[in-house]
Write an enzyme that holds these catalytic residues in place. Structure first.
Site, short mmCIF file in Angstrom:
data_model
loop_
_atom_site.label_atom_id
_atom_site.label_comp_id
_atom_site.label_asym_id
_atom_site.label_seq_id
_atom_site.Cartn_x
_atom_site.Cartn_y
_atom_site.Cartn_z
N HIS A 161 0.96 -1.26 0.18
CA HIS A 161 -0.18 0.10 -0.01
C HIS A 161 0.83 1.37 0.00
O HIS A 161 2.02 1.40 0.86
CB HIS A 161 -0.84 -0.01 1.30
CG HIS A 161 -1.86 -1.26 1.23
ND1 HIS A 161 -2.77 -1.70 0.42
CD2 HIS A 161 -2.01 -2.22 2.18
CE1 HIS A 161 -3.49 -2.64 0.89
NE2 HIS A 161 -3.08 -2.95 2.12
N CYS A 204 0.85 -10.91 -3.80
CA CYS A 204 -0.16 -11.84 -3.43
C CYS A 204 0.16 -13.23 -3.51
O CYS A 204 -0.30 -14.15 -3.79
CB CYS A 204 -1.27 -11.81 -4.10
SG CYS A 204 -2.22 -9.99 -4.01
#
Length: 203
Positions: free
Chosen positions: A77, A168
């Site tokens: 992020h 991920c």
């Protein structure tokens, strides 16, 4: 009778306090508590989900790494990325967790379509992809039938930190962002559009 959906614009915040606020909101909410969506932009941070493995952190450098309680693996992020946290009573809206994932993915797909961008989801790897490149990631947690955490959508950011991880948990996975595909760069505008799509699907 449906409760109103409250949307909060938090601006740019550190990750940890917002995460703690999500936990507190979910722990303290009652059956009559309205659902909320929080739109936020974070300072640079890598977050490891519950399935995260250390080997997927290749070279975090000076960017902090936080182990969180959401599902999924490692993601990044940072400024220029839209993060939306969904605090939804799933019983109230008659959704299961898989249905909520699909709803979020389809909302992002419809948002991208507003900009003429074709995208798709993958059942084996939650998120949204444009030409095999990931533009949005999902990570959720459900407690007492209520969701928290949510999604991140790359809008107008420095994508370099994604090269320091296996995004991920997928080695070599490329990422992309809205502005590189001809979309808007204004996080507030994009966030409002995304919320409209989510609201329509929640009914």
């Amino acid at each position: 009778m449906n409760k109103p959906l409250i949307v909060r614009h938090l601006g740019r915040r550190n990750y940890l306090p917002v995460w703690k606020q999500m936990q507190n909101f979910t722990n303290e909410r009652a059956p009559q508590t309205p659902d909320e969506i929080w739109l936020v932009e974070h300072h640079p941070i890598f977050t490891q989900g519950q399935a995260g493995k250390p080997e997927h952190l290749l070279d975090p450098g000076v960017i902090p790494v936080i182990q969180t309680d959401r599902g999924g693996q490692v993601t990044y992020h940072g400024p220029g990325q839209l993060v939306a946290y969904l605090m939804i009573d799933l019983h109230r809206v008659s959704l299961g967790i898989r249905q909520l994932v699909t709803l979020i993915e389809q909302s992002i797909i419809d948002l991208l379509k507003d900009y003429g961008i074709e995208s798709s989801a993958r059942r084996e790897a939650p998120g949204v992809y444009v030409d095999q490149r990931k533009i949005a990631a999902l990570g959720l947690r459900v407690r007492r039938g209520c969701s928290f955490h949510g999604l991140s959508l790359n809008v107008n950011m420095d994508l370099e930190p994604f090269s320091r991880i296996n995004p991920c948990g997928h080695p070599g996975l490329e990422v992309t962002q809205l502005t590189d595909l001809g979309g808007r760069s204004d996080l507030e505008h994009v966030g409002e559009q995304l919320v409209r799509h989510i609201e329509a699907k929640l009914g």
